[in-house]
Design a protein around this motif. Structure first.
Motif, PDB file in Angstrom:
ATOM      1  N   THR A 101       0.807  -1.224   0.000  1.00 41.80           N
ATOM      2  CA  THR A 101       0.000   0.000   0.000  1.00 41.80           C
ATOM      3  C   THR A 101       0.838   1.271   0.000  1.00 41.80           C
ATOM      4  N   PRO A 106      -4.724   5.678  -1.484  1.00 41.06           N
ATOM      5  CA  PRO A 106      -5.521   5.113  -0.384  1.00 41.06           C
ATOM      6  C   PRO A 106      -7.023   5.261  -0.583  1.00 41.06           C
ATOM      7  N   ARG A 107      -7.425   6.070  -1.547  1.00 36.92           N
ATOM      8  CA  ARG A 107      -8.867   6.200  -1.807  1.00 36.92           C
ATOM      9  C   ARG A 107      -9.452   4.939  -2.429  1.00 36.92           C
ATOM     10  N   THR A 108      -8.624   4.210  -3.165  1.00 39.55           N
ATOM     11  CA  THR A 108      -9.138   3.016  -3.848  1.00 39.55           C
ATOM     12  C   THR A 108      -8.402   1.743  -3.445  1.00 39.55           C
ATOM     13  N   CYS A 109      -7.414   1.860  -2.579  1.00 41.14           N
ATOM     14  CA  CYS A 109      -6.746   0.687  -2.018  1.00 41.14           C
ATOM     15  C   CYS A 109      -6.680   0.885  -0.508  1.00 41.14           C
ATOM     16  N   ARG A 110      -7.436   0.125   0.211  1.00 40.53           N
ATOM     17  CA  ARG A 110      -7.505   0.335   1.655  1.00 40.53           C
ATOM     18  C   ARG A 110      -7.285  -0.982   2.402  1.00 40.53           C
ATOM     19  N   VAL A 111      -6.936  -0.827   3.680  1.00 42.15           N
ATOM     20  CA  VAL A 111      -6.675  -1.969   4.549  1.00 42.15           C
ATOM     21  C   VAL A 111      -7.822  -2.105   5.543  1.00 42.15           C
ATOM     22  N   HIS A 133     -16.913  -4.073   4.389  1.00 46.41           N
ATOM     23  CA  HIS A 133     -15.580  -3.669   3.947  1.00 46.41           C
ATOM     24  C   HIS A 133     -15.240  -4.191   2.553  1.00 46.41           C
ATOM     25  N   GLU A 139     -11.852  -0.890  -6.800  1.00 47.16           N
ATOM     26  CA  GLU A 139     -11.231  -0.845  -5.477  1.00 47.16           C
ATOM     27  C   GLU A 139     -10.511  -2.156  -5.146  1.00 47.16           C
ATOM     28  N   VAL A 141      -9.172  -4.170  -1.563  1.00 46.69           N
ATOM     29  CA  VAL A 141      -9.226  -4.198  -0.103  1.00 46.69           C
ATOM     30  C   VAL A 141      -8.303  -5.302   0.401  1.00 46.69           C
TER      31      VAL A 141
END
Length: 306
Positions: A101, A106-111, A133, A139, A141
């Motif tokens: 990451t 971070p808007r389209t790749c999140r933890v 989630h 996206e 995740v």
């Protein structure tokens, strides 16, 4: 002779512990990867180890560049992707998630790293709190632990009963098949380390004030129940390895190689293509004769200590 062997083992252990500290502080260096200055951290390492550290950073930068292309493709095509990271405590899941990451949007790749369920969540359908989630179109995740908590931590620590575990194994293949039919790609990783390596990493956390926060009573108890976790892990891999969402095992004893291997493998799971980059032109700043920039009051300025 026994004294000599004990001394050799202690020296070897101390060398590995030192390497663990190097790896830990390399993580901080990686956050400023564009400034590759390693000389201050090279003392005490063999030439091969130094050479691999340099190669590691070069390879990581290359792979992260490919991850940027992957994310652009995901956003452009509306692909939906879920990546699960499971493994024993201190196996290196968090480290590889950071590297994946680090340079992505971070808007389209999140933890998603969910805490223990609250009283209300405990009464819900087991998978319910994870559904919120899941990704929308475009996206990615990354789950730092996932619904497989039921097959591991919850089972071993007695937070669920045998009937609930069995129901989980009946449900999870259908749950994941349903997600994949809806267009969500699922990639599942298990990070594998040895008994000795986990002990070393726990000792490193105990003796390093900057890492003690990583230790919890649950971590310490998991150390005691190593064999119980082994049994649970083996059943989990056997009963939830399906064609739609297979398990992939990452050998995690060497942290740096594990990160590179995992990221490289992840890139191979998606048929992404690099998109043509548009030329970006920086517009000229408008200037007005009457514009004056107001000075910042001295009491508001952060002291320049460095």
């Amino acid at each position: 002779m026994a004294t000599h062997d004990n001394g050799f083992r202690r020296e070897t252990f101390n060398q590995r512990l030192l390497q663990e500290f190097y790896d830990s502080y390399d993580e901080e260096l990686e956050m400023e990867l564009d400034d590759l200055r390693f000389s201050a951290g090279d003392s005490g390492q063999s030439d091969d180890a130094k050479a691999f550290r340099h190669r590691y950073f070069r390879e990581l930068l290359h792979l992260q560049g490919e991850l940027v292309k992957l994310q652009e493709w995901v956003m452009r095509t509306g692909h939906r992707m879920v990546i699960l990271f499971e493994g024993r405590d201190a196996a290196g899941k968090g480290g590889v998630i950071k590297r994946i990451t680090q340079r992505l949007n971070p808007r389209t790749c999140r933890v998603a790293a969910l805490p223990a369920p609250n009283d209300r969540e405990k009464t819900q359908w087991y998978f319910q709190r994870y559904i919120a989630h899941l990704p929308a179109a475009g996206e990615m995740v990354l789950f730092d632990r996932s619904w497989y908590n039921r097959a591991g931590v919850e089972r071993v620590m007695g937070f669920c009963n045998a009937a609930e575990v069995e129901e989980f194994y009946r449900s999870v293949p259908e749950f994941e098949k349903m997600l994949t039919r809806s267009g969500i790609q699922i990639v599942k990783y298990w990070f594998s380390i040895t008994d000795e390596e986990q002990e070393l990493r726990f000792l490193s956390r105990i003796h390093d004030p900057l890492k003690q926060w990583k230790l919890s009573p649950m971590d310490l108890e998991s150390r005691r129940r190593w064999e119980d976790y082994t049994e649970a892990k083996e059943e989990m891999l056997a009963r939830s390895h399906i064609a739609e969402a297979p398990w992939w095992v990452v050998q995690g004893v060497d942290k740096k190689r594990a990160r590179l291997n995992c990221i490289s493998h992840l890139l191979q799971q998606v048929p992404y293509e690099e998109s043509e980059q548009k030329t970006i032109m920086l517009p000229m700043r408008e200037r007005h004769e009457d514009y004056r920039r107001a000075p910042v009051p001295e009491h508001m300025v952060v002291p320049e200590k460095y």
